[in-house]
Design a protein around this motif. Structure first.
Motif: not given
Lengths: 260, 664
Positions: A7, A35, A37, A58, A62, A76, A88
């Protein structure tokens, strides 16, 4: 095959961000997903622009991958505002993600702060406590602790402070300390472990932070304990730096396809 | 009386040799008078207490004359029976072909390889001086004995004798008395074809007192020479005794044919007739000779008991010294020895780490002494806080052997056999070859000698192949009873030293690097270090596909390979084997547990000739990275690359061998 999710932001230059993460996942033998951001416009010289994606979108990414493929580990990276951080955090809780590696990207290579104060607070209070490993570099550790870090003893103090946020393992990357060896420090609440490697003299280090944290995630996905995962990630990053590419006009990227 | 004793010795010796159908009659016949004087008058010993610490030491350097010594021990009243004499040279007897330490009461060291015994005697005489300097007080002489050795023309020709004599002269070991059985005959014939130097002049040049031209068959001359020898306190003495080999044999006297083969029945009968012994009687000892030794034994026991009294008084008056004495004589291991907390910064060469440990424990082990063959600054086997042993200071703890490796080894054996010290000696691993015969003797005797061999591989670098050991490590491992430990980093160096002091079983060779080595994480602890080999990498979740086995400096290389393999998705482990022979002695279950499943690829990495590792390999798949040639002169990094000790090259080869399992 084990599955890992990143992410993070996109690096149009291909050397950092999700591009680096996905290459790392491939090299270390896990299936990679992403994913996004933020989307950045950048190259080896620097970042020309950042476009943050809507937090909902976002979250949607996910949801899409977690509900279908699932993830054995999640890394992340750059989360550029409070709303994205909160999204998140919510998703990590929702999918009960255990193997979470947080690379608290908030300072650019140039030294500029990328995150606002309130975002740093959200990171500290909400996301980092959920992580298995958090991997700040020296500047990021300073921001997280409000301490000045000059040597290994300062690193240890910072690790103690960050540990108190509730994270299982703190890994402070000492690469920016001016010493002959690059020392990274791992703290799991009782013992400090130093990972030393000889400094490699190259300017082509674009994407090392991203690559390192995604390599740790890849190894955690494969069932390795944190210490061994860090060991292997260190070795991978060393090989990738040794083979780094002298392309572009600035800090060239690593070579994720390590060769011998 | 002494002439009678001499002839009895001759009779016993030839009867033993005839019965065994083998042996060396030349020396017993030629040195019978010398033996009679030594054991009948000169030597201080107690046959009932062979380990009396203050006894005189006697070393038969010419060990082939063993029947002479057994006859004397038998007559003197040691625990040696007629039956034992009859079993001369037989399997499991107390009277083996050459004198063997630990097999027979009264035998101080194993001798046979010529010159070794002479150098052992130098070590014993040195140990006596050193103990005296530590334990004697102004009112008590607890340590006060002589060291005697008997050597022949063969011993005198060996190089080790020159080395040891040179050092003994330099140190002025006044209580060392060597008797040279100079019969001018050696195994193949007369010495005039090979050995014509003036030995007396040679020894005088070494700073010895020399008593020349002594008739070795004259009791009076021998006695006089021995008394004169003791008059000089600052020089060792060489008594050159002219003798006739095979003395008394009707046809074989003065001939090499009497040196190393039985005389034969006819010749023995003639000999006995010549000597006035009953020709048909075997193992004849006259009543008066028995009576003589019975009385002498009584006196000797009394002498020892007087010493015991003196010793108790001394012990009472100087309890601290007594405590040190007990520790030194028994090599007691201090209970509080703990090296774990000793901080050693890494990366560091294991020779330097060893030096830190050695200096740390030197304070706790006052009986630890030693030195090197002119290499202390390089091998770092030096006790910084303590003085050097010199003729005016035997209280020192650092021995300066000079460039005399062979003598160093044998002198160290003598110190260990004397008892009262735990000696170490040190040189470059490549020069262990110069002292190998002495190492072999230490192993044979199981003497607790410590060898510190540094500069242990081609990574010595620029000095080139003359100074880069290649075959030495493997060849030392081939010596039975010799422990060979090659630690991988500063932590294993500490553990090795702990082992050395906890397990006093025989000689140990510590093999150390010249170059810096990084600290290695032992992910499963170090509890099993003492088993010779153990796993240092992380616990695997799945059975390993590759097992990397290495010792010393190559363990860090194996760890690098391990991580590269893991990056490539191969499950692998690293096994550190600091002491391969110890590892091989472990039970099968443990060995298999460490070496992993049979189908795993076993890879051995060692910068040495690798012959002995085959016992750890499995038939199906293995790969050995080793030296199959001499090294070369160059920088260590260049050599590593040239000879294939490069983690990437090794990993690449392993990946090829594993292809099909490797994902890339």
């Amino acid at each position: 095959m084990k599955i890992a999710l990143t992410i993070a932001g996109s690096d149009s230059g291909g050397g950092a961000g999700i591009q680096a993460d996905l290459k790392t996942f491939l090299a270390l033998g896990v299936y990679g997903m992403s994913a996004l951001t933020s989307i950045t416009a950048q190259n080896t010289l620097g970042v020309q622009g950042i476009y943050d994606l809507p937090p909902d979108f976002v979250g949607l990414q996910i949801d899409a991958v977690m509900q279908d493929l699932g993830a054995d580990a999640v890394k992340v990276g750059m989360l550029s505002n409070v709303s994205i951080i909160k999204t998140v955090v919510e998703k990590v809780k929702q999918y009960k993600i255990k193997n979470l590696v947080v690379d608290p990207v908030m300072v650019a290579k140039s030294g500029d702060r990328l995150l606002k104060e309130e975002a740093v607070e959200a990171l500290k209070k909400e996301l980092i406590p959920l992580a298995k490993v958090v991997t700040p570099n020296l500047r990021e550790a300073e921001v997280l602790t409000n301490l000045r870090i000059r040597d290994i003893e300062d690193m240890k103090e910072a690790a103690r402070v960050i540990y108190k946020l509730g994270v299982e393992n703190v890994l402070i990357k000492g690469g920016h300390l001016l010493s002959e060896e690059a020392v990274d420090l791992l703290f799991e609440g009782s013992h400090f472990k130093e990972f030393k490697t000889k400094r490699i003299n190259t300017k082509n280090t674009h994407g090392t932070g991203c690559t390192f944290s995604s390599a740790i995630a890849a190894e955690l996905a494969q069932g390795k304990e944190v210490e061994e995962a860090v060991d292997i990630a260190k070795q991978y990053i060393t090989l990738a730096i040794q083979n780094s590419l002298d392309i572009g006009h600035g800090y060239g990227p690593l070579n994720h396809r390590v060769k011998y | 009386m002494f002439y009678k004793i001499a002839n009895i010795i001759r009779g016993l010796a030839v009867d033993m040799i005839e019965q065994a159908h083998s042996g060396h009659p030349g020396l017993p016949l030629g040195c019978a008078e010398i033996g009679a004087v030594l054991f009948g008058e000169t030597l201080k010993y107690d046959p009932s207490t062979p380990d009396w610490p203050d006894r005189d030491r006697f070393v038969l350097s010419a060990g082939h004359g063993s029947s002479w010594l057994y006859a004397l021990l038998y007559l003197s009243g040691y625990n040696l029976s007629l039956e034992d004499l009859k079993n001369f040279r037989q399997l499991h007897s107390k009277t083996p072909g050459h004198p063997e330490y630990g097999e027979t009461p009264g035998i101080e060291v194993t001798t046979g390889p010529l010159g070794q015994g002479f150098a052992n005697a130098v070590g014993m005489a040195l140990a006596e001086r050193m103990l005296a300097a530590r334990f004697n007080t102004s009112d008590y002489k607890i340590v006060d004995h002589y060291t005697y050795t008997l050597l022949g023309d063969g011993c005198m020709m060996e190089g080790i004798t020159s080395e040891a004599a040179s050092l003994a002269g330099h140190l002025g070991l006044g209580k060392l008395i060597a008797l040279y059985d100079n019969n001018s005959i050696c195994l193949a014939g007369e010495t005039k074809t090979t050995f014509t130097e003036v030995v007396a002049d040679r020894f005088r040049a070494y700073n010895w007192k020399v008593i020349d031209q002594v008739n070795g068959h004259s009791i009076e001359e021998i006695k006089a020479a021995l008394i004169k020898a003791k008059e000089t306190e600052d020089k060792p003495t060489l008594i050159i005794a002219k003798t006739h080999i095979g003395y008394g044999a009707p046809t074989k006297q003065d001939s090499s044919s009497s040196h190393g083969a039985p005389l034969g029945e006819e010749e023995v009968r003639g000999l006995k007739k010549n000597l006035g012994l009953p020709p048909e009687e075997k193992y004849y000892v006259s009543a008066e000779v028995w009576e003589f030794f019975k009385n002498r034994k009584k006196q000797l026991i009394k002498q020892r008991e007087e010493w015991e009294d003196k010793f108790s008084q001394w012990a009472q008056k100087y309890p601290e010294l007594k405590e040190e004495w007990d520790k030194a004589l028994n090599l007691t291991f201090p209970q509080d020895l703990e090296l774990e907390s000793l901080a050693i910064k890494s990366p560091i060469a294991t020779r330097s780490a060893s030096s830190i440990v050695l200096n740390d424990i030197a304070d706790k082990f006052s009986y630890l002494v030693g030195g090197s063959a002119d290499l202390a600054p390089s091998t770092k086997a030096y006790l910084e806080k303590y003085k050097e042993v010199q003729r005016d200071n035997f209280a020192g703890r650092n021995l300066c052997f000079g460039v005399r490796e062979h003598a160093m080894g044998a002198i160290t054996n003598g110190i260990a056999a004397h008892r009262g010290f735990r000696p170490f000696c040190s040189t470059f691993l490549v020069f262990s070859d110069y002292m190998r015969p002495a190492i072999r003797m230490a192993a044979l005797m199981k003497l607790p000698v410590i060898y510190i061999f540094t500069h242990d591989s081609i990574f010595v670098g620029e000095d080139g192949p003359t100074h880069q050991p290649v075959e030495q490590l493997e060849s030392l491992r081939g010596i039975p009873h010799l422990r060979v430990i090659r630690p991988a980093d500063e932590e294993e160096t500490k553990l090795a030293w702990e082992q050395i002091f906890k397990k006093v079983e025989g000689p140990v060779a510590l093999i150390l690097s010249r170059q810096d080595l990084p600290h290695l994480e032992k992910h499963r602890g170090t509890e099993e270090f003492f088993r010779g080999g153990y796993i240092i990498s992380h616990l695997e979740k799945e059975a390993p596909q590759v097992v990397l086995i290495a010792s010393g400096s190559e363990v860090s290389l194996a760890s690098e390979v391990n991580l590269i393999l893991k990056v490539k998705g191969i499950t692998s482990r690293v096994v550190s084997i600091p002491d391969r022979e110890e590892f091989l002695r472990q039970e099968k279950k443990y060995r298999e547990e460490i070496l992993g499943p049979q189908n795993a690829l076993r890879v051995v990495i060692e910068a040495s000739t690798g012959e002995g590792w085959y016992r750890l390999l499995n038939n199906s798949s293995s790969y050995v990275v080793f030296m199959n040639s001499f090294g070369k002169s160059g920088r260590a990094e260049q050599l590593a690359d040239y000879f294939g000790f490069n983690s990437k090259k090794i990993a690449r080869k392993i990946l090829q061998l594993c292809s099909g399992t490797a994902h890339n």
